[in-house]
Every structure is written in structure tokens, then in C-alpha cells.
Design a protein around this motif. Structure first.
Motif, PDB file in Angstrom:
ATOM      1  N   ALA A 275       0.834  -1.203   0.000  1.00 27.99           N
ATOM      2  CA  ALA A 275       0.000   0.000   0.000  1.00 27.99           C
ATOM      3  C   ALA A 275       0.867   1.250   0.000  1.00 27.99           C
ATOM      4  CB  ALA A 275      -0.928  -0.009   1.213  1.00 27.99           C
ATOM      5  N   ARG A 276       1.925   1.240   0.811  1.00 28.39           N
ATOM      6  CA  ARG A 276       2.825   2.404   0.840  1.00 28.39           C
ATOM      7  C   ARG A 276       3.526   2.599  -0.497  1.00 28.39           C
ATOM      8  NH1 ARG A 276       3.574   0.478   6.157  1.00 28.39           N
ATOM      9  NH2 ARG A 276       5.366  -0.800   5.534  1.00 28.39           N
ATOM     10  N   ALA A 277       3.865   1.486  -1.168  1.00 25.57           N
ATOM     11  CA  ALA A 277       4.510   1.598  -2.476  1.00 25.57           C
ATOM     12  C   ALA A 277       3.581   2.258  -3.487  1.00 25.57           C
ATOM     13  CB  ALA A 277       4.942   0.211  -2.966  1.00 25.57           C
ATOM     14  N   PHE A 278       2.324   1.852  -3.481  1.00 23.37           N
ATOM     15  CA  PHE A 278       1.368   2.459  -4.407  1.00 23.37           C
ATOM     16  C   PHE A 278       1.109   3.923  -4.045  1.00 23.37           C
ATOM     17  CE2 PHE A 278       0.387  -1.883  -5.717  1.00 23.37           C
ATOM     18  CZ  PHE A 278       0.179  -1.707  -7.075  1.00 23.37           C
ATOM     19  N   ALA A 279       1.070   4.232  -2.764  1.00 24.79           N
ATOM     20  CA  ALA A 279       0.876   5.621  -2.353  1.00 24.79           C
ATOM     21  C   ALA A 279       2.044   6.487  -2.810  1.00 24.79           C
ATOM     22  CB  ALA A 279       0.714   5.703  -0.840  1.00 24.79           C
ATOM     23  N   LEU A 280       3.272   5.964  -2.683  1.00 28.73           N
ATOM     24  CA  LEU A 280       4.433   6.711  -3.166  1.00 28.73           C
ATOM     25  C   LEU A 280       4.382   6.886  -4.676  1.00 28.73           C
ATOM     26  CD1 LEU A 280       7.313   5.186  -0.989  1.00 28.73           C
ATOM     27  CD2 LEU A 280       6.360   7.496  -0.856  1.00 28.73           C
ATOM     28  N   ALA A 281       3.913   5.858  -5.364  1.00 29.60           N
ATOM     29  CA  ALA A 281       3.768   5.987  -6.816  1.00 29.60           C
ATOM     30  C   ALA A 281       2.774   7.082  -7.162  1.00 29.60           C
ATOM     31  CB  ALA A 281       3.325   4.651  -7.414  1.00 29.60           C
ATOM     32  N   ALA A 282       1.693   7.175  -6.399  1.00 26.00           N
ATOM     33  CA  ALA A 282       0.711   8.241  -6.650  1.00 26.00           C
ATOM     34  C   ALA A 282       1.323   9.609  -6.412  1.00 26.00           C
ATOM     35  CB  ALA A 282      -0.515   8.036  -5.755  1.00 26.00           C
ATOM     36  N   LEU A 283       2.183   9.729  -5.406  1.00 27.34           N
ATOM     37  CA  LEU A 283       2.820  11.020  -5.114  1.00 27.34           C
ATOM     38  C   LEU A 283       3.827  11.423  -6.180  1.00 27.34           C
ATOM     39  CD1 LEU A 283       3.385  10.771  -1.254  1.00 27.34           C
ATOM     40  CD2 LEU A 283       1.706  12.161  -2.475  1.00 27.34           C
ATOM     41  N   ALA A 284       4.214  10.476  -7.038  1.00 26.94           N
ATOM     42  CA  ALA A 284       5.134  10.821  -8.124  1.00 26.94           C
ATOM     43  C   ALA A 284       4.445  11.589  -9.235  1.00 26.94           C
ATOM     44  CB  ALA A 284       5.776   9.551  -8.690  1.00 26.94           C
ATOM     45  N   GLY A 285       3.098  11.539  -9.275  1.00 30.35           N
ATOM     46  CA  GLY A 285       2.367  12.224 -10.341  1.00 30.35           C
ATOM     47  C   GLY A 285       2.703  13.695 -10.486  1.00 30.35           C
ATOM     48  N   PRO A 286       2.718  14.477  -9.388  1.00 27.60           N
ATOM     49  CA  PRO A 286       3.019  15.906  -9.528  1.00 27.60           C
ATOM     50  C   PRO A 286       4.439  16.208  -9.973  1.00 27.60           C
ATOM     51  CG  PRO A 286       1.890  15.448  -7.452  1.00 27.60           C
ATOM     52  CD  PRO A 286       2.273  14.126  -8.035  1.00 27.60           C
ATOM     53  N   LEU A 287       5.325  15.214  -9.939  1.00 24.66           N
ATOM     54  CA  LEU A 287       6.715  15.463 -10.320  1.00 24.66           C
ATOM     55  C   LEU A 287       6.916  15.477 -11.827  1.00 24.66           C
ATOM     56  CD1 LEU A 287       8.534  13.150  -7.738  1.00 24.66           C
ATOM     57  CD2 LEU A 287       8.024  15.587  -7.527  1.00 24.66           C
ATOM     58  N   VAL A 288       5.967  14.925 -12.579  1.00 23.38           N
ATOM     59  CA  VAL A 288       6.179  14.779 -14.023  1.00 23.38           C
ATOM     60  C   VAL A 288       6.322  16.127 -14.727  1.00 23.38           C
ATOM     61  CG1 VAL A 288       5.180  13.897 -16.166  1.00 23.38           C
ATOM     62  CG2 VAL A 288       5.080  12.519 -14.080  1.00 23.38           C
ATOM     63  N   PRO A 289       5.371  17.079 -14.574  1.00 23.74           N
ATOM     64  CA  PRO A 289       5.537  18.361 -15.287  1.00 23.74           C
ATOM     65  C   PRO A 289       6.809  19.102 -14.925  1.00 23.74           C
ATOM     66  CG  PRO A 289       3.263  18.090 -14.552  1.00 23.74           C
ATOM     67  CD  PRO A 289       4.059  17.013 -13.901  1.00 23.74           C
ATOM     68  N   PRO A 290       7.168  19.258 -13.623  1.00 22.70           N
ATOM     69  CA  PRO A 290       8.413  19.982 -13.338  1.00 22.70           C
ATOM     70  C   PRO A 290       9.660  19.265 -13.844  1.00 22.70           C
ATOM     71  CG  PRO A 290       7.422  19.172 -11.306  1.00 22.70           C
ATOM     72  CD  PRO A 290       6.418  18.994 -12.380  1.00 22.70           C
ATOM     73  N   LEU A 291       9.645  17.927 -13.867  1.00 22.70           N
ATOM     74  CA  LEU A 291      10.809  17.212 -14.394  1.00 22.70           C
ATOM     75  C   LEU A 291      10.949  17.423 -15.902  1.00 22.70           C
ATOM     76  CD1 LEU A 291      10.680  13.848 -12.389  1.00 22.70           C
ATOM     77  CD2 LEU A 291      12.331  15.726 -12.139  1.00 22.70           C
ATOM     78  N   ILE A 292       9.820  17.472 -16.616  1.00 24.00           N
ATOM     79  CA  ILE A 292       9.872  17.797 -18.045  1.00 24.00           C
ATOM     80  C   ILE A 292      10.440  19.196 -18.242  1.00 24.00           C
ATOM     81  CG2 ILE A 292       8.469  18.228 -20.094  1.00 24.00           C
ATOM     82  CD1 ILE A 292       6.576  16.034 -19.144  1.00 24.00           C
ATOM     83  N   ASN A 293       9.967  20.153 -17.442  1.00 22.78           N
ATOM     84  CA  ASN A 293      10.473  21.520 -17.552  1.00 22.78           C
ATOM     85  C   ASN A 293      11.964  21.577 -17.266  1.00 22.78           C
ATOM     86  OD1 ASN A 293       7.951  22.587 -18.156  1.00 22.78           O
ATOM     87  ND2 ASN A 293       7.439  22.920 -16.009  1.00 22.78           N
ATOM     88  N   ARG A 294      12.389  20.873 -16.221  1.00 21.83           N
ATOM     89  CA  ARG A 294      13.805  20.888 -15.853  1.00 21.83           C
ATOM     90  C   ARG A 294      14.664  20.309 -16.973  1.00 21.83           C
ATOM     91  NH1 ARG A 294      17.889  23.225 -13.073  1.00 21.83           N
ATOM     92  NH2 ARG A 294      19.513  21.703 -12.597  1.00 21.83           N
ATOM     93  N   ALA A 295      14.188  19.208 -17.557  1.00 21.02           N
ATOM     94  CA  ALA A 295      14.975  18.562 -18.609  1.00 21.02           C
ATOM     95  C   ALA A 295      15.088  19.425 -19.853  1.00 21.02           C
ATOM     96  CB  ALA A 295      14.349  17.208 -18.960  1.00 21.02           C
ATOM     97  N   LEU A 296      14.031  20.205 -20.153  1.00 22.65           N
ATOM     98  CA  LEU A 296      13.997  20.916 -21.429  1.00 22.65           C
ATOM     99  C   LEU A 296      14.242  22.421 -21.315  1.00 22.65           C
ATOM    100  CD1 LEU A 296      10.979  19.056 -23.069  1.00 22.65           C
ATOM    101  CD2 LEU A 296      13.419  18.652 -23.420  1.00 22.65           C
TER     102      LEU A 296
END
Length: 745
Positions: free
Chosen positions: A266-287
Motif C-alpha cells: 500500500a505504501r509503495a502504491f501511495a508513493l507511486a501516486a505522489l510521483a504524479g506531480p513530479l512529471v511536469p516539473p521534471l519535463i520543464n527541468r529537462a527541457l
């Protein structure tokens, strides 16, 4: 004739999937038809006002259309061909949803039809989700009142027709809240498909808009707090009603011996859900090299140098006061959507959500709805809090509509303590509250049509004028970048910085910093600068770069535009660098060091205390000096009480030349090394150049200089030059006689 004793063939059992489909049709098809009727009426109103051409009421929608075209043409969120990725697309999914329609041939303003179709489709989904989310809290009939309130709220009608991502975000929030609630409320519901959907929404939400991060938080909370049972029911087995899930502390008893393994999962899935908000800023950082989007830099208060820091809470508190006292009360900015005097009802509805959760044995569901309702206050941290018909607030309005149904339920229950039969009045009360909201629908439809007409007759017309009148090589400086970029086919230079990389920080700083920045661009890469400007002059606030007027578009019957008149100019850059040296005899000397105030790079290099001493970005201006035929311009910061900066000019004695303005005159103290050096009397005027001697430095060539008002009168700071004391000109530095100066705006 059936033979005697033959077996009777029983009637086949109905397919449960068909039953569910029929039930859903009876419940939701009428709501969908109501949304369709509302869409038809609103669209017809816009088309009639707009001469039969589709249009949207916000220029920002055309930014999405431009990014959709970019994706359709194979460029990954590049606003202009050949210029690479930009982070101006606040929503990454909305342009992606529109791009296929562009490929199918919906070009020019015809793409508005696709945006309308998607906006109304998600509005219909939202109405259905509100009913499903409210049902456990208030009962099926009263939940229909919550759906009706959502349907009757003019903010959703306005934004379903806006071409923006408001209704998709509202649906994503409501849908995720319902999934998270179902995950909690019954072990039999905690199946793998539900977990999958929660994880999907944890990533979808932030891609719709940054506020969609709440989807990730709701999904993570549900997955972390409520683990699934050891073994779920067999497929197709009849499901018996189950009590609410155990509290988080009881999770181990429910799980038995497998609790540890399931808790880790359950904690693993919860951490995976918390990764969602990281996608847009990581794209911005990379590009782009930075995590924040340009919209964050321009519109969010915490990183703003004038509204962040010590001033942040003052600004947010004022916004919160406006939210509670004005917006919830249906006054000023919210008057076309919310009935006047609604504040007591709204606050009562908010407070009744926990009661409905207790009554319906659905505390987690009530907590999520309450949190979403409270999240409407999140935009009070935006500089753009009141912009664009409050579009940042309305994605959360559905939670308040559910609150109205909770209020109706509470009132009916209170009345039932007097007469039990009044308990059935809750749907009628909820319907009456929905009717009060629906009473404002004609205002909302009329306003969205008027606003679309205004955008069409200003930004759209100027974009088409540019396509016909400007050369293909033109680069247009814009403050509203959407329609002009999308319809002109010309490269644009977004002075606000939403769609042009690295410009946002100069817009936030003010016009003087943009003037200084344009000086650097002209020296380093002049081809980047605009050849023309199409701007609101008062927004641009920089007449020093605006040349001959070419055309203008004026719309008076409107309340949505940034100004009544938008003007097209030729660009002029003859005043750039004219203030780089003193205007007196010191102009012939080479300075050992200089601080160019309002030049952000120069200020950073000299540790200049920019935000201190009062003033806002409106006091950061380019000041133009005129004396006969001589003209010069320099950026500066106004309303100063204190300047502090570091000079790197060796250890010897120096002569400091300061370009200062003082609307009322000012007396200044100049200090270095902890001791006062001199008192300066700054004459009344906008452009003065004064000289003061600085003693030798005691350190390794760096000295801290402080210039402070001693009489409380504010001054304008533009430029400081440090010269070798032995290289003084034969006559004292002074401004040329007969000069006058004023800000360029």
C-alpha cells in the motif's frame, strides 16, 4: 404443447451489466440532455453575438490552440516553429486533446468547435460525478439537487464555452474524490481496477493543471490509509453491503497475518501516486533548465520579489478577505455567477459537509469534499487571483454545490425533529438552492458571448491584420500572446514571458528591468528583439521602445479585455544604451565599476538590495531625459528609501557618480565601511547626476555602499558609476542644463 412431466425452462437471469447500463441511463441521460440543451443555448448566443463565427472569451484559449497546432505538426510544446520547448502550456493534456482535431482539419477559429465539444463533454461528466459523490452523503434524491446546482452554476457554463481546461480539471477532482471514497468505504470495492484508476488519476490530474496535484494527494491518502483485504470476493459473486472500512489503526486486525506485506504494498502504491506531480516539473527541468513553469514565475505570489517574503501574508490575507466577504457573497467579480447575499448560505453549506459525512457513515468522503471546497482558497496565493472571471476558483465550485445538498439535508433533519415527515423535504430544499444559482444562468451566457465578441474584435482581428499587413519575417512583441500568435502566422516575443523563454522574470520585475534587458539583447542577439509590438500601451508601460503607430483595435462594450484599445506599433530601439554613461563630462571617462539599477544581472553582480525601501513592480520604470534635441533613457527603481550595493573597484579612493530622481526633493546619507561619507541634497526633479567622494577601502577591493534617505522622502535610483578619484573631469559632474525627465509609460 409441453409433454407431461417435462422440465420447465426457467427465465434466464438478467445480465447485471445490462441492468447497470439501464440504471445509469435512467439516472444520467436526463442530466446529459440538460447539459446538451445548455450547450446549445450558450453556443447559439455566442454565434449570434459573433456574427456566426465561433469564438472564445479568453485570449489564453488561443495559447492552447497554438500548442495544439505545434503538437499536430510534430513539435513538442514549442510555441514558435524552430524555438524549442517552452513551459507556457500550463496544461499539458488540454493541447494534446485538441491536437487531433487540428490534424483532422479544424484550423483557424474552427478549432473552437472541438474545444467547445470537449468542454461540454467534461461538464456533463462532472454533473454525473457530483451526483455519485454526493449520494452516499445525502441520499440519491438530494444528490440530484447537488447535480442540479452544478448544472445551474453559471461559472461552469461560462468556462465550458471558454476553450479552457476548467471543466476537465473539475471533473478530474470530482472523479478522483469519488474513487478514493469508494476505496475506503467497502473492502469488496478494493479491487485491482480501482487501484489502477486511482494511480492513473494521480498522474492525469497534475497534467491537466497544477491544481490537479490534489488528485495525487487524494489517491495517495486513500491507498496509504486503507489497505485491501487479504482475499477479495470471487468474480461474479453477489456482493453484500459492508460496513465502512476500519480506521487506519485497525488495519492490521483486518489484514491478519498478511498485514505487513500488504502494508508495504500500500505504501509503495501511495508513493507511486505522489510521483504524479513530479512529471511536469521534471519535463520543464529537462527541457528548460528550471523546474517552475513560466506561469508560476509570472502569476504565483511566493517567488514574486514584490509580493513574497514579508509581504506574502499581507497580500494573501487581503485576498482571503476578498474571497470570503466579496466573492462568496456574490458581489463585484462573482456577481454574474453567485446570487447577492450568498455568504451565509455558502458558509453554512461548508459547515454542513462534516455533518453529512457523519450521518451517512462516510467520514472520508466528507473530508475529501470539505478539502476540495476549502481548496477554492488556493488561488488567493496567485497574483492573478481575480483575473479571467475567477477561472482559478471555479474548478472547486462543485464541492460547494455538494455542500448545498448537505445543507438541505441538515435543514430537513432539523425540521424532522419537529415533524418527522419533513425529513423528505431535503430534495426540495436542494432544488430550491439550485434554482437560485440557475437564476443567474442568463447573465452568465450573455457575459460569455459578450466576452467572446470582445476577444474576436480585438485580439483576433489584430492577429488577422498582422497576417495580411506585416512581412513574413516580422517578430511581434505581445502582452496577450494567444490569438495574435495563432492567427498571424508570425513569430512572437511574449513580453510577459509565458511563451517566450527567460522573459518572465523581467516582466515580474517591471518596465525598467525590461528596458535594461532589451539593451542586453540588442548587444548580444539583436535578432531576438521584436520588429513590431501589438500591446496595451499601459500594460507595456515602455514608450521608449514603441515607434510609429500602425493600427489599433478598440472595443468599448466589454469587461474582459486588458484594455479598451490595443495598438500595433513599429519597434524603435534608438534610446537603448543612451543612458549607459553620465550625461555630463564624466561620459568621457571609463568607470572602474558601475551598477545599472533595474538591470537584474547588474543588480545581482553588485548584491543590490532591490526589494527594500518600498515600491512595487509598477515603480520599476524606464525614465526618459529630454533637453532640446537630446534624449536619453535609463531604467530605474522608484519609491526608494534605501540603496545598498557592493562596488568592486579596487582599494583606492573613488568618486561615485549617482543618477537619481526625487519627485519632492530628498536628503540622502552616503555611507561606506560602516561610517557616513557625505550628505547629498537631491534637487526636485526626475533626473539628477550627483558626485560624492568615497575613501579608500580597507578590504580586498570590495566596499559596501549605502545610500539612505534621512528625511523620509523617497527617491528614484537609476545608475551608479565608480571612478578613480584622480581621474575626475576638470569641471564637476552635473546634468546638462535645461533637461527634464519623466518615466516612459
Amino acid at each position: 404443447m409441453r409433454p407431461l412431466g417435462a422440465a420447465v425452462n426457467p427465465r434466464p437471469a438478467p445480465d447485471p451489466r445490462v441492468e447497470r447500463l439501464v440504471s445509469a441511463a435512467w439516472r444520467y441521460v436526463p442530466l446529459g440532455l440538460a447539459v446538451g440543451l445548455l450547450a446549445q443555448r450558450t453556443t447559439a448566443t455566442i454565434l449570434a453575438r459573433n456574427g456566426g463565427e465561433p469564438g472564445v472569451p479568453l485570449d489564453d484559449a488561443y495559447i492552447h490552440f497554438q500548442y495544439a497546432r505545434s503538437l499536430a505538426e510534430g513539435r513538442f510544446y514549442a510555441f514558435m516553429p524552430g524555438e524549442g520547448y517552452t513551459s507556457g502550456a500550463t496544461s499539458l493534456l488540454w493541447p494534446a486533446a485538441l491536437a487531433p482535431f487540428y490534424l483532422l482539419g479544424l484550423r483557424d477559429t474552427s478549432i473552437v468547435w472541438a474545444a467547445w465539444a470537449l468542454g461540454w463533454f467534461f461538464f456533463a461528466l462532472l454533473v454525473a460525478e457530483v451526483m455519485r459523490l454526493a449520494e452516499r452523503l445525502v441520499g440519491r434524491a438530494t444528490a440530484l439537487g447537488a447535480a442540479a446546482a452544478t448544472l445551474g452554476f453559471g461559472g461552469y457554463t461560462w468556462f465550458a464555452a471558454s476553450g479552457m481546461e476548467v471543466t476537465p480539471l473539475a471533473w478530474a477532482l470530482a472523479y478522483t474524490a469519488r474513487l478514493a471514497s469508494e476505496w475506503h468505504e467497502g473492502p469488496e470495492r478494493r479491487a485491482w481496477p480501482l487501484r489502477q484508476r486511482l494511480l492513473v488519476m494521480a498522474f492525469v490530474g497534475p497534467l491537466v493543471r497544477p491544481e490537479g496535484t490534489l488528485c495525487s494527494l487524494m489517491a495517495a491518502a486513500a491507498l496509504a490509509l486503507f489497505a485491501p483485504p487479504v482475499a477479495g470476493p470471487s468474480p461474479g459473486a453477489r456482493q453484500e453491503p459492508s460496513p465502512p472500512a476500519p480506521l487506519p489503526g485497525e488495519r492490521g486486525r483486518e489484514a491478519g497475518g498478511a498485514g505487513g506485506r500488504r502494508g508495504w504494498l500500500a505504501r509503495a502504491f501511495a508513493l507511486a501516486a505522489l510521483a504524479g506531480p513530479l512529471v511536469p516539473p521534471l519535463i520543464n527541468r529537462a527541457l528548460t533548465g528550471q523546474f517552475a513553469t513560466t506561469t508560476t514565475i509570472v502569476k504565483w505570489l511566493p517567488p514574486n520579489p514584490y509580493y513574497g517574503g514579508a509581504n506574502l501574508w499581507v497580500t494573501v490575507r487581503a485576498n482571503l478577505d476578498t474571497f470570503v466577504r466579496v466573492l462568496l457573497d456574490g458581489r463585484e467579480w462573482s456577481a454574474i455567477f453567485v446570487p447577492a447575499g450568498s455568504q451565509p448560505v455558502a458558509l453554512a453549506a461548508f459547515c454542513c459537509i462534516p455533518y453529512a459525512g457523519y450521518r451517512g457513515r462516510a467520514p472520508f468522503r466528507a473530508l475529501l469534499v470539505l478539502g476540495l471546497a476549502a481548496s477554492m482558497a488556493l488561488p488567493t496565493t496567485y497574483l492573478s487571483f481575480l483575473w479571467n472571471r475567477l477561472r482559478y476558483l471555479w474548478p472547486f465550485a462543485f464541492a460547494w454545490c455538494i455542500g448545498l445538498a448537505c445543507l438541505a439535508r441538515a435543514l430537513a433533519d432539523a425540521a424532522a425533529s419537529v415533524r418527522p415527515r419533513w425529513a423528505s423535504a431535503a430534495p426540495l430544499v436542494a432544488g430550491a438552492l439550485a434554482g437560485l444559482l440557475a437564476h443567474h444562468l442568463p447573465w452568465s451566457m450573455d457575459d460569455v458571448a459578450t466576452s467572446a465578441y470582445a476577444i474576436h474584435n480585438q485580439q483576433v482581428e489584430l492577429g488577422r491584420w498582422a497576417a495580411e499587413s506585416l512581412p513574413a519575417s516580422a517578430r511581434i512583441g505581445v502582452n496577450d500572446t494567444g490569438a495574435i500568435a495563432y492567427l498571424s502566422g508570425r513569430r512572437t516575443f511574449d513580453v510577459v514571458g509565458l511563451t517566450t523563454p527567460r522573459e518572465a522574470r523581467y516582466w515580474v520585475a517591471g518596465a525598467g528591468s525590461r528596458f535594461e534587458h532589451y539593451e542586453r539583447l540588442e548587444a548580444e542577439s539583436p535578432s531576438v528583439l521584436p520588429t513590431h509590438f501589438i500591446v496595451y500601451p499601459h500594460w507595456m508601460s515602455l514608450d521608449a521602445v514603441l515607434g510609429r503607430e500602425l493600427t489599433r483595435a478598440t472595443v468599448t462594450d466589454q469587461t474582459i479585455l486588458g484594455g479598451t484599445t490595443m495598438v500595433a506599433y513599429e519597434a524603435r530601439y534608438d534610446l537603448l544604451h543612451t543612458g549607459a554613461r553620465p550625461l555630463g563630462p564624466d561620459a568621457a571617462l571609463a568607470p572602474l565599476d558601475e551598477l545599472d539599477v533595474a538591470d537584474l544581472e547588474s543588480e545581482a553582480a553588485h548584491a543590490y538590495d532591490a526589494p527594500e525601501g518600498g515600491g512595487t513592480e509598477a515603480d520599476n520604470l524606464a525614465h526618459v531625459y529630454e533637453a532640446g534635441e537630446r534624449r536619453a533613457a535609463d531604467g530605474g527603481r522608484g519609491k526608494r528609501l534605501y540603496d545598498g550595493f557592493t562596488l568592486r573597484a579596487g582599494v583606492g579612493p573613488l568618486r561615485l557618480v549617482a543618477r537619481l530622481g526625487a519627485p519632492q526633493g530628498a536628503r540622502l546619507r552616503v555611507a561606506t565601511g560602516g561610517g557616513a561619507v557625505a550628505e547629498l541634497e537631491v534637487p526636485r526633479g526626475a533626473w539628477n547626476e550627483l558626485s560624492v567622494a568615497l575613501p579608500p577601502a580597507s578590504g580586498a577591493g570590495e566596499r559596501r555602499v549605502e545610500v539612505e534617505s534621512t528625511d523620509g522622502r523617497r527617491f528614484v535610483s537609476m545608475h551608479y558609476w565608480a571612478y578613480d578619484a584622480g581621474a575626475a573631469p576638470p569641471e564637476p559632474a552635473a546634468p546638462p542644463p535645461g533637461g527634464r525627465a519623466g518615466p516612459s509609460h
